[in-house]
Design an enzyme around this catalytic site. Structure first.
Site: not given
Ligand code: RUB
Length: 307
Positions: A130, A199
């Protein structure tokens, strides 16, 4: 941005043009700030009502995000308890609180990146999934410190957030191997570790991240590769968030598969037993130590929950 509107930001969050927990939390703060700025309310109660409506709309976009909930709660609580009589001054106060939160979020990611970069050594082959701002920031910091490593990026079906990660890393001349999600088992043999964002971090040390993270963690465990998670401590939560279910149309036109139940969960939960360590701005934690962090935060009651 001059023409930014709350409706546009909310639509961008829904479509994942704005994605990743940290960017979503920032977008939530921008929505509150804009609401205050554009408000025509002439008394405090009306202004709080307007802010509350925006807060609820933003929160409904991504139900699996404790960080978003906490930053929004924090602004709302501060607005409610502020002893400011003039509504115009209160609007300015809300904008300032939002800006301060945005500044803090940036600072937190910088700290996570500094700590995360220490986990990366010369010769590493890091598998990630991701797009996580924290992960990219940690890898960028390691590169800045001249560490020699490469990154395996999974495309991340159905919306291909892996492409964002791959492009951001390539822009910094970090070598990238890009492949389909289902190649992660095959590619794990070559990986030296996994580094993913999150998240939510649950009290028992399990973590919620983009769908497909759980199988990667299980494979990493099977192959004896460290599974490292990076994220702000604002993601630690006592409640188990609902897993967001997204529109099946992101996978396939349901008309083309009549009779099939199509499911499109946005996240999965990786149990603590597969998590090697969790990097936060407050240091590096073993999953079993997260409970202590929760207790500490409660005692300090850093952020009061409003929603
Ligand atoms: C994004 C995702 C990321 C976390 C952490 O999922 O799973 O790994 O949100 O991101 P989506 P960060 O694309 O569905 O939002 O480190 O930027 O908080």
């Amino acid at each position: 941005m001059a023409n930014e509107s709350v409706a546009r930001i909310i639509s961008d969050i829904k479509s994942l043009k704005i994605q990743g927990a940290n960017d979503v939390a920032e977008a939530g703060l921008r929505c509150l700030s804009l609401t205050a700025k554009k408000s025509r309310s002439s008394n405090k109660a009306d202004l709080i009502g307007e802010l509350d409506m925006t807060a609820r709309k933003v929160l409904s976009t991504r139900p699996t995000e404790p960080e978003l909930k906490k930053v929004i709660s924090s602004v709302m609580v501060q607005a409610e308890v502020a002893e400011i009589k003039s509504v115009e001054r209160l609007k300015g106060f809300v904008e300032r609180v939002c800006n301060e939160q945005l500044r803090k979020l940036n600072e937190i990611v910088r700290k996570v990146a500094e700590t995360g970069a220490k986990e990366i050594v010369d010769g590493d082959v890091i598998l990630t999934h991701c797009h996580s701002k924290n992960v990219v920031a940690a890898l960028s910091e390691a590169k800045r410190q001249d560490r020699k490593f490469e990154v395996i990026v999974t495309e991340t079906r159905p919306l291909y957030q892996g492409k964002i990660t791959a492009k951001e890393l390539l822009n910094q001349k970090i070598p990238v191997t890009y492949s389909i999600d289902s190649a992660s088992g095959h590619l794990m043999k070559r990986a030296t570790k996994v580094l993913v964002g999150c998240d939510a971090i649950l009290q028992d040390g399990s973590v919620i991240n983009k769908i497909g993270t759980l199988p990667i963690a299980i494979v990493a465990h099977r192959f004896g590769k460290p599974f490292i998670v990076a994220g702000e401590s604002l993601k630690v939560t006592r409640d188990i968030p609902n897993i967001e279910q997204r529109n099946p149309k992101e996978l396939i036109n349901p008309g083309k598969l009549r009779g099939a139940k199509i499911v499109n969960p946005a996240f999965d939960i990786t149990p603590a037993e597969y998590v090697t360590k969790i990097i936060t701005e407050k240091g590096v934690f073993r999953p079993a130590e997260i409970e202590k962090l929760v207790a500490y935060k409660q005692q300090k009651s850093f952020i009061q929950s409003r929603y």
